[in-house]
Write an enzyme that holds these catalytic residues in place. Structure first.
Site, short mmCIF file in Angstrom:
data_model
loop_
_atom_site.label_atom_id
_atom_site.label_comp_id
_atom_site.label_asym_id
_atom_site.label_seq_id
_atom_site.Cartn_x
_atom_site.Cartn_y
_atom_site.Cartn_z
N GLY A 1 0.83 -1.21 0.00
CA GLY A 1 0.00 0.00 0.00
C GLY A 1 0.86 1.25 0.00
O GLY A 1 1.85 1.32 0.73
N CYS B 1 2.24 -7.79 -5.34
CA CYS B 1 2.65 -8.69 -6.42
C CYS B 1 2.56 -10.16 -6.00
O CYS B 1 3.38 -10.64 -5.21
CB CYS B 1 4.09 -8.33 -6.83
SG CYS B 1 4.74 -9.41 -8.09
N SER C 1 6.35 -6.46 2.22
CA SER C 1 7.41 -6.08 1.28
C SER C 1 8.78 -6.52 1.83
O SER C 1 9.67 -6.93 1.08
CB SER C 1 7.41 -4.57 1.09
OG SER C 1 6.12 -4.12 0.79
N THR D 1 4.33 2.57 5.61
CA THR D 1 2.94 2.09 5.64
C THR D 1 2.16 2.98 6.59
O THR D 1 2.69 3.38 7.63
CB THR D 1 2.83 0.62 6.10
OG1 THR D 1 1.46 0.36 6.48
CG2 THR D 1 3.71 0.28 7.27
N ILE D 2 0.90 3.25 6.24
CA ILE D 2 0.10 4.09 7.14
C ILE D 2 -0.25 3.35 8.43
O ILE D 2 -0.67 3.97 9.40
CB ILE D 2 -1.20 4.57 6.46
CG1 ILE D 2 -2.13 3.40 6.13
CG2 ILE D 2 -0.90 5.42 5.24
CD1 ILE D 2 -3.57 3.82 5.85
N GLY E 1 -10.91 12.48 20.41
CA GLY E 1 -11.85 12.52 21.54
C GLY E 1 -13.04 11.58 21.34
O GLY E 1 -14.17 11.89 21.74
N ARG F 1 -25.15 6.75 12.27
CA ARG F 1 -24.64 6.95 10.92
C ARG F 1 -23.25 6.30 10.83
O ARG F 1 -22.52 6.24 11.82
CB ARG F 1 -24.51 8.44 10.58
CG ARG F 1 -25.83 9.18 10.54
CD ARG F 1 -26.69 8.74 9.35
NE ARG F 1 -27.92 9.51 9.23
CZ ARG F 1 -29.06 9.22 9.86
NH1 ARG F 1 -29.12 8.17 10.67
NH2 ARG F 1 -30.14 9.98 9.68
N GLN G 1 -7.19 7.99 3.61
CA GLN G 1 -6.04 8.00 4.53
C GLN G 1 -4.72 7.69 3.85
O GLN G 1 -3.66 7.92 4.41
CB GLN G 1 -6.23 6.95 5.64
CG GLN G 1 -7.28 7.31 6.63
CD GLN G 1 -7.84 6.07 7.28
OE1 GLN G 1 -7.51 5.74 8.42
NE2 GLN G 1 -8.68 5.35 6.58
O1 F6P Z 1 -1.40 -1.49 4.60
C1 F6P Z 1 -2.00 -0.30 4.22
C2 F6P Z 1 -3.47 -0.50 3.97
O2 F6P Z 1 -4.04 0.75 3.64
C3 F6P Z 1 -4.25 -1.12 5.12
O3 F6P Z 1 -4.56 -0.20 6.14
C4 F6P Z 1 -5.46 -1.67 4.41
O4 F6P Z 1 -6.01 -2.77 5.10
C5 F6P Z 1 -4.88 -2.11 3.08
O5 F6P Z 1 -3.68 -1.39 2.90
C6 F6P Z 1 -5.78 -1.90 1.90
O6 F6P Z 1 -5.13 -2.36 0.77
P1 F6P Z 1 -5.65 -2.17 -0.71
O7 F6P Z 1 -5.45 -0.74 -1.08
O8 F6P Z 1 -4.79 -3.08 -1.51
O9 F6P Z 1 -7.09 -2.52 -0.71
#
Ligand code: F6P
Length: 321
Positions: free
Chosen positions: A11, A73, A105, A126-127, A186, A245, A253
């Protein structure tokens, strides 16, 4: 070592471009030739390799995504894929590889090293902030702030309508990003995969909040714990909170202008990755721990997965009172 390669994999994460820039420019200063590999390991298999110089990375420090593009990949999970990838490296005389990505990776890099002796250095990007060997991964801070901006906006409308919202955030199998979103935003409650969802307890705490005079409530749901829709349904089936909701922040993100923290982290770690390759390191990752760049075995990423501290859960609970 005279020639290195860079790839981004898995990602994408804001700040990956800053890391690419740091690697290319550090390598240039040290007299190395650098090849950028497009689409992660897939590009290595397909031979999508191009030389990069310092001007190729101009104006990217502030850009989200990755100019090298990325992929998940499947072919690289097979021995044949890795053989083709190793051939591409040999063809271009690439003697070392910087891999910017998460633990998946890194496993690929580890396999490339174990099977073909290619020195690889992992740069955490990675986020999710879910890997060992670093306090923070590149992209996490930006993703946290993006989610927080959304949560703040949701709070405005939740307050106006006196509503309950379930907000789903990414993080894969980790609740770290969600927990920090909850504390910083919060939130009234946070559901994380590290603890099975307890909907009775959640309903009790939402009731308590209403008794204490709360006009709105936000429940942050880590995608690994449940979907926000599942959580909303479970709560409505067990209680009077039937009119909630749901918001899924999702891939928002993953994009956007990287924060200063992510750019600085990426610059430091990208720079360090080149230095350690030149020092002859292999099968390692660079990480940020405490106040310095440290080098760890690449397997640290998956052997010591990052956990949020128990204290953050207690903090979120206490401050939601
Ligand atoms: O690892 C980063 C991430 O954004 C995760 O938070 C999420 O579960 C995943 O990748 C989503 O992956 P994709 O964009 O391949 O659906």
């Amino acid at each position: 070592m005279k020639t290195i390669g860079i790839l981004t994999s898995g990602g994408d994460a804001p700040g990956m471009n800053a890391a690419i820039r740091a690697i290319v420019r550090t390598a240039h200063v040290k007299g190395l030739t650098v090849y950028g590999i497009q689409r992660g390991y897939q590009g290595l298999i397909d031979g999508r390799v191009a030389e990069m110089g310092p001007r190729d990375v101009s104006g990217i420090i502030n850009k989200g995504g990755t100019i090298l593009r990325t992929a998940r990949c499947k072919a690289f999970l097979e021995a044949e894929g890795r053989r083709e990838a190793a051939q591409t490296l040999a063809h271009h005389g690439i003697e070392g590889l910087a891999v910017i990505g998460g633990d998946g990776s890194y496993r690929g890099a580890h396999d490339l090293y174990t099977e073909y002796g290619v020195p690889c250095i992992g740069v955490p990007g990675t986020i999710d902030n879910d890997i060992g060997g670093t306090d923070y991964t590149i992209g996490y801070d930006t993703a946290l702030n993006t989610a927080l901006d959304a949560i703040d906006k949701i709070r405005d409308t939740a307050d106006s309508h006196e509503r309950l919202f379930f907000v789903e955030v990414m993080g894969r199998h980790s609740g770290y990003l969600a927990m920090m979103c909850g504390v910083a935003g919060g939130a009234e409650a946070v559901l994380v995969p590290e603890y099975p969802p307890d909907y009775d307890a959640l309903v009790a705490s939402l009731r308590k909040g209403a008794e204490l005079g709360k006009r709105s409530a936000i429940v942050v749901v880590a995608e690994g714990a449940a979907t926000a829709t599942e959580a909303a349904r479970a709560v409505s089936e067990h209680s009077e909170f039937t009119d909630s909701r749901v918001v899924v922040i999702g891939h928002l993100q993953r994009g956007g202008v990287p924060t200063a923290s992510d750019r600085i982290l990426a610059s430091r770690l990208g720079n360090a990755a080149v230095d350690v390759l030149l020092e002859g390191e292999e099968d390692k990752m660079v990480g940020w721990e405490g106040k310095e760049v440290l080098l760890r075995p690449i397997s640290t990423a998956w052997e010591q997965k990052m956990k949020f501290h128990e204290s953050m859960k207690d903090l979120a609970h206490t401050l939601a009172s």
